[in-house]
Design an enzyme around this catalytic site. Sequence first.
Site, mmCIF file in Angstrom:
data_model
loop_
_atom_site.group_PDB
_atom_site.id
_atom_site.type_symbol
_atom_site.label_atom_id
_atom_site.label_comp_id
_atom_site.label_asym_id
_atom_site.label_seq_id
_atom_site.Cartn_x
_atom_site.Cartn_y
_atom_site.Cartn_z
ATOM 1 N N LYS A 1 -8.049 21.989 35.931
ATOM 2 C CA LYS A 1 -8.146 21.724 37.380
ATOM 3 C C LYS A 1 -9.606 21.853 37.832
ATOM 4 O O LYS A 1 -9.919 22.580 38.766
ATOM 5 C CB LYS A 1 -7.226 22.643 38.161
ATOM 6 C CG LYS A 1 -5.744 22.395 37.844
ATOM 7 C CD LYS A 1 -4.801 23.044 38.843
ATOM 8 C CE LYS A 1 -3.365 22.658 38.600
ATOM 9 N NZ LYS A 1 -2.749 23.263 37.410
ATOM 10 N N GLY B 1 12.705 20.996 36.200
ATOM 11 C CA GLY B 1 13.473 22.169 35.736
ATOM 12 C C GLY B 1 13.196 23.399 36.566
ATOM 13 O O GLY B 1 13.729 23.532 37.672
ATOM 14 N N GLY C 1 7.332 22.995 31.250
ATOM 15 C CA GLY C 1 7.006 24.261 30.602
ATOM 16 C C GLY C 1 8.205 25.168 30.434
ATOM 17 O O GLY C 1 8.920 25.113 29.425
#
Length: 258
Positions: free
Chosen positions: A93, A216, A236
């Site tokens: 980032k 998820g 993840g």
Amino acid sequence: MVVHRGVSVSFEEKILSAALRNESRTVLALDLEDRDSSELLRKSIVTVQNVKELICGIKINRQLILGLGLDTVAESILKLADEFALPTIMDAKLNDVGHTNEFMAQKYFDAGFDAVIASPVAGWDGGLDKVFEAAKSRRKGVLLLTYMSNPGAEAFYSLSAKETNGDEKPIYEILTERALEWKAHGLIVGATQPRIISRIRKLIGPELPIYSPGVGAQGGNPKSAIDAGATYLIVGRAIYSSTDPKAVAQGLRIKPST
Ligand code: XMP
């Protein structure tokens, strides 16, 4: 430049070829935690080995670099990924001034990463210009953070902003235009926001990949994200925290279109 089995390939070619080979659009986010670094390394390697044929890439966060160090990550996980012909993305980032962004991007690329994630908010001149240069000379990728997946994202990314020519539009649309202008290799758009994915897909056309995190654990639905226009899913916890990571990765498999 990425050299795979003696042939030089770009980041985009490498991820597409892994997606087609493994019939999967899932990029594994390897964000495991453990205070013991040998245990952290062991768990990370086991996770990769478990799902290597069910994913199309691996994304590593600063969290894992803090736990293991860049050299260890390069000698273990990046090497393993290369053996399995899986591209690696460094979720840095990047969002600083040019010279430090450039240093970090070079370090990650030289360690073996195939792409980095950067924030377009840093701007071009004296922000991301040198990151794109570093990537171009090595045929690596730069993915730009365009709309985050967390609930608070809306408060910034959907804000309306005025361009210098007086045009007013949501910030995420301005970021999307910058990504096109700067020739980014992909956009990061949260899977929790299929409506935004679909708007961004309309703006960028069919070619440029959209990488979608938030499936998820954060509530994003893989099929809705892909149907809205996402190309790849970043997943993840749903995989590595499961008692059966292989079964979850298998269930998430969505064939890429050719
Ligand atoms: P989970 O465990 O929620 O992890 O599947 C998601 C992974 O994706 C990253 N993440 C993001 N990265 N923009 C990014 O560049 C986002 O909006 C975003 N949301 C989640 C997160 O760091 C983790 O590795």
